[in-house]
Design an enzyme around this catalytic site. Structure first.
Site, PDB file in Angstrom:
ATOM      1  N   HIS A 131      41.796  -8.128  22.401  1.00  0.00           N
ATOM      2  CA  HIS A 131      41.483  -6.781  21.942  1.00  0.00           C
ATOM      3  C   HIS A 131      41.340  -5.844  23.136  1.00  0.00           C
ATOM      4  O   HIS A 131      40.877  -6.256  24.206  1.00  0.00           O
ATOM      5  CB  HIS A 131      40.183  -6.775  21.131  1.00  0.00           C
ATOM      6  CG  HIS A 131      40.354  -7.349  19.766  1.00  0.00           C
ATOM      7  ND1 HIS A 131      40.969  -6.656  18.760  1.00  0.00           N
ATOM      8  CD2 HIS A 131      40.007  -8.537  19.233  1.00  0.00           C
ATOM      9  CE1 HIS A 131      40.977  -7.397  17.666  1.00  0.00           C
ATOM     10  NE2 HIS A 131      40.405  -8.545  17.927  1.00  0.00           N
ATOM     11  N   LYS A 582      31.067  -0.436  11.428  1.00  0.00           N
ATOM     12  CA  LYS A 582      31.617   0.916  11.388  1.00  0.00           C
ATOM     13  C   LYS A 582      31.479   1.503   9.988  1.00  0.00           C
ATOM     14  O   LYS A 582      31.256   2.697   9.812  1.00  0.00           O
ATOM     15  CB  LYS A 582      33.090   0.862  11.799  1.00  0.00           C
ATOM     16  CG  LYS A 582      33.850   2.174  11.709  1.00  0.00           C
ATOM     17  CD  LYS A 582      35.199   2.023  12.377  1.00  0.00           C
ATOM     18  CE  LYS A 582      36.114   3.188  12.056  1.00  0.00           C
ATOM     19  NZ  LYS A 582      36.974   2.938  10.895  1.00  0.00           N
TER      20      LYS A 582
END
Length: 923
Positions: A131, A582
């Site tokens: 990532h 999130k």
């Protein structure tokens, strides 16, 4: 922001080490004519006025290196302090490691055999991903690693003053190389670059780390009153195996093609066979036993004769070497039996025999071990052969299994195209992607009852279908050549219905990944759901129940169980920390994950299937990070029964595993943590905790507060202006795009740049927002329940983990810096409205966590605050400079002066690097 080792840092030693490293850095700078820069480093100096310093990029680089040196000093201090504590107070003095975990085993009533069986059930699977959270170049990481190792080398008391001076010169030289090396990436790293980085750890760090960890386990086992001879074969010890996503994770990554996946599988296999061959060669160099002094035994001689005949001339050559040393001759035969690393490659000399699986090599190593034990050489077998057997057990002939991940929507698009190309529907029929879930299920069930494929060899079904099918064909070809060991799971991200999982079976059918067991279709490769958002986690038990009830899933799990020689059927389920955070904030995300795990474990019990959770954790509090031992203790009862998989992403790989001492420590935290969970549960029945309903209420209130903020009109504008997300999106720190589909919505933005941006601006919003409102609401509506929470905030592991992480997230935030970045928001009314909400929640959260801890945060976490204070001055200068330059950069873009704006990017990227180094995290 705070490393998991911060609680055991000896800050006095860290201060000495930092002073030494920084003096070396200053000496180097002075030698290069940078006296003014050397005198103004943010440690006793006046600090650099970035606005007036003639070479801003050099000043920013100096700050970045300064913070990295501080981090190295603290990491070394923690490592050395652990060693000192163990030496003075015993291995049991350290929380979360083998010594503390195994010491009370006998007190809990477990016999030696029962304890050994529990340990053999421990399965830990780190999954290395790429990532885009690693802001440093690979070259720079190598230089950091070299400086750190020289700092560790300096610990040895054997060096004379002259030799110590030589080490100092080596460090200064490495620093000069670092100073002369650019810190920023001028192009995105390729997948091959990321694959090479992952392979470095798999080849050079983890094999030795496993051996060191096993020795620590043996010592702790003996300290607990047991015999190390209990462990006779590698399978008696806790299992650790590795996986990778590099070259297999295609979710929103257009560069991961079928060719890239094939290249990755081949490269990993080549490196693995090389690793084992080198280990066998090393073993052979040490095993110089003569049959003139001892008899190797009939079993070893018989197996040698079999292998010699199988290999013909190569076999004869292998035994002609090392005459009268049959143990070495046997190793020679094992080496020529290693498999080809490349599909279709032959032996080169007419030998047809090769090991097909690592299990065959383990069988021969077991024969070697028994031969040594029969002549009384148990110590040699244990010290030399056993570590190699563990290497083979952990890495096989594949190094790390490759997971394949794709988004459920891509599968829907691919299947829609596939059905259209096959002509399986009328023209006016609803396309598959637009069907209701009920209609999709009808179609899938009908098709899965049929063995016929959709496609013909000459059929072209469109780009989405060809992309999916091409990847699956690569897996099928690899399995035909080498077996399934190198293939991990087929992970479906954004799993929102059971059809998202069943559709994968159709792609498997098209590409030869289906087989038959008792006349029923079975998928060779596990299909794994990934539940990411709060809504998907809430639906996960129902989806899992429907999936496990499907006949193809039932037969697939049974096939996989038999193939792997397992006692239980295992269903893997991946759960996402980043997107759920999130979506709902820290508290709601953590509790939704806990509740989903509980419910899915119950579903597994009803289906007589063990659930193995795959934790998609990132490197920051907002993305699931936190002290490993506390994370594992906070898991629901039974969550470790199937083992534990977890991602190690981006910068955390280097932070946790760059050197062997840190690697051993961090792997041991997972291994001992899972073992401790299984040991506790072996003596205690599952029981619901009376605070669970209260946590449900807290989660609901926190979610409401968090969603109110991010759904406030103008919030996205505030975010895009107050946080440096545009700079981060422009940065070249990972091969994968920062957005899933290229859209501009908050939903389309990956969780990584979301968290990275808030961290850079010191909001750390998703690490604490909503916690204060939830605690306040509970206190007002139910004071008795709040008091119960307060009393038990350090006693009940799930609650402790959530509150502790919120505390850390809050410590990383800084109101004065937040206001500085908020000043970038052009509309005053919007700025005041959103900042008012954030400041109110910040004070509320701080106040109520103070109440839970019964003391102010400043005195509760002295180490955390010391960590922050050491960096406050330097970070403050960097934040002010970054805000100023972002404003100038955006103005240039608004004025259409893109070329001038682009010229500023290297400097802005350096501010991102420097601040990330100071905070010790990106996202």
């Amino acid at each position: 922001m705070i490393s998991t080792t911060s609680t055991i840092i000896d800050f006095e030693k860290a201060e000495r080490d930092a002073g030494f490293l920084i003096s070396c850095f200053q000496e180097m700078l002075c030698c290069l004519g940078e006296e003014a820069l050397a005198a103004r480093l943010p440690r006793g100096g006046r600090g650099i006025d970035l606005g007036h310093y003639p070479d801003t990029e050099r000043a920013l680089q100096a700050y970045s290196i300064f913070f990295q040196l501080l981090n190295m000093a603290e990491e070394n201090s923690a490592a050395q302090n652990r060693r000192t504590l163990e030496a003075e107070h015993g291995a049991a003095s350290l929380e979360g490691l083998w010594g503390r975990t195994l010491l009370p085993v006998q007190q809990q009533g477990l016999s030696e055999e029962e304890a050994r069986i529990v340990l053999s059930r421990v399965q830990v699977h780190p999954v290395l991903t790429a990532h885009p959270t690693e802001a440093k170049r690979k070259t720079v990481l190598e230089l950091h690693r070299n400086i750190y190792l020289l700092l560790v080398k300096r610990e040895n008391q054997m060096w004379t003053p002259a030799e110590q001076l030589d080490i100092r010169r080596e460090i200064t030289s490495a620093m000069e190389t670092l100073w002369r090396t650019g810190e920023i990436l001028f192009q995105k790293p390729s997948i091959a670059d990321e694959r090479a980085n992952v392979a470095h750890y798999l080849e050079n760090i983890f094999p030795d780390a496993i051996t060191m960890m096993d020795r620590r386990l043996m010592k702790a086992w003996e300290a607990a009153g047991f015999s190390a001879r209990s462990f006779k074969v590698p399978d008696d010890l806790p299992s650790i195996r590795f996986s990778s996503w590099v070259g297999g994770d295609r979710d929103g990554h257009p560069l991961v093609t079928a060719d890239v996946t094939a290249e990755t599988l081949g490269d990993m296999r080549l490196k693995s066979v090389g690793l084992i061959d080198a280990a066998l060669r090393n073993l052979g160099s040490k095993l110089s036993l003569s049959d003139r002094l001892q008899d190797p035994g009939e079993e070893l001689i018989g197996r040698m004769d079999t292998l010699r005949k199988k290999h013909g001339k190569r076999g004869m050559d292998a035994v002609r070497r090392n005459e009268r040393e049959p143990w070495r001759q046997f190793i020679n035969l094992m080496r020529v039996s290693l498999p080809p690393a490349i599909r279709g490659s032959g032996s080169g000399s007419g030998s047809a025999f090769r090991y097909h699986s690592a299990r065959e090599l383990l069988g021969d190593l077991a024969i070697l071990t028994r031969s040594l034990e029969e002549i009384g050489a148990e110590n040699i077998a244990r010290e030399l052969v056993f570590p190699l057997s563990r290497t083979v057990q952990s890495f096989g002939f594949h190094l790390a299994s490759l997971d394949i991940r794709q988004n459920s929507r891509i599968h829907d698009l691919a299947l829609t195209a596939l059905i259209r190309a096959a002509g399986n529907g009328e023209q006016d029929e609803t396309p598959y992607i637009d069907m209701s879930e009920e209609k999709k299920r009808e179609l899938l069930d009908r098709e899965l009852r049929s063995p016929r494929p959709f496609t013909r060899p000459d059929m072209q079904a469109g780009p989405e279908a060809e992309s999916v099918l091409g990847c699956f064909r690569v897996l099928s070809g690899h399995i035909r050549s080498f077996g399934t060991e190198g293939i991990g799971s087929l992970i479906v991200s954004m799993t929102r219905s059971v059809s998202d999982l069943l559709s994968v079976y159709l792609f498997a059918r098209e590409t030869g990944l289906m087989t038959s067991i008792k006349g029923k279709s079975a998928c060779i490769v596990p299909v794994v759901p990934l539940f990411e958002t709060i809504g998907d986690l809430e639906k996960s038990p129902g989806i899992l129940d429907a999936f496990l009830s499907h006949p193809v899933t039932e037969s697939s799990l049974e096939y996989q169980r038999r193939r792997d020689g397992a006692k239980r059927r295992v269903m893997e389920v991946m759960i996402g920390y980043s997107d759920s955070n999130k979506d709902g904030g820290l508290l709601t995300s953590a509790w939704a994950l806990y509740r989903a795990e509980e419910a899915m474990l119950e579903v597994g019990r009803r289906h007589n299937t063990c659930i193995r959770f795959f934790h998609g954790r990132g490197g920051s509090i907002s993305r699931g990070a936190g002290p490993t031992h506390r994370f594992i203790r906070a898991q629901p009862y039974g969550a470790c029964n199937g083992g534990m998989r977890f991602t190690e992403q981006g910068e955390t790989i280097a932070q946790k595993y760059a050197n062997r001492i840190s690697a051993v420590y961090n792997l041991e935290l997972f291994m001992a943590g899972v073992a401790g969970s299984l040991i506790r549960e072996s003596r205690h029945e599952k029981a619901a905790h009376h605070l669970e309903p209260v946590m449900d209420r807290l989660s609901s209130a926190s979610y409401s507060a968090y969603r109110t903020l991010i759904e406030t009109e103008g919030f996205v504008t505030f975010f895009r202006q107050a946080a440096p997300v545009d700079i981060i999106e422009a940065n070249r720190i990972g091969s994968r795009p920062s957005r899933r589909t290229g859209g501009d919505s908050l939903d389309d933005l990956r969780a990584i740049p979301w968290v990275f941006s808030w961290n850079q601006a010191r909001f750390s919003l998703s690490g604490w927002y909503g916690v204060g409102s939830a605690l306040e609401a509970l206190n007002e509506s139910d004071p008795e329940a709040f008091e119960d929470i307060r009393i038990r905030s350090h006693q009940w592991p799930p609650l402790r983990y959530i509150i502790s992480n919120a505390d850390t997230g809050l410590a990383a935030a800084d109101l004065s810096v937040m206001r500085l970045y908020a000043g970038l928001v052009t509309e005053a009314g919007l700025r005041d409205k959103i900042m008012g909400m954030i400041e109110d929640e910040y004070r509320k959260t701080k106040r109520f966590i103070d109440i839970l801890y019964s003391k102010p945060l400043a005195t509760q976490r002295l180490n955390v605050n010391r960590f922050i204070e050491l960096r406050r001055e330097g970070l403050g200068l960097l934040h002010r400079w970054q805000v100023q330059r972002i404003a100038e950069w955006r103005k240039l873009l608004d004025d259409g002066r893109k070329e001038e704006a682009d010229a500023m990017l290297p400097e802005l990227f350096l501010t991102v690097n420097a601040i990330s180094g100071g905070l010790r995290t990106t996202g």
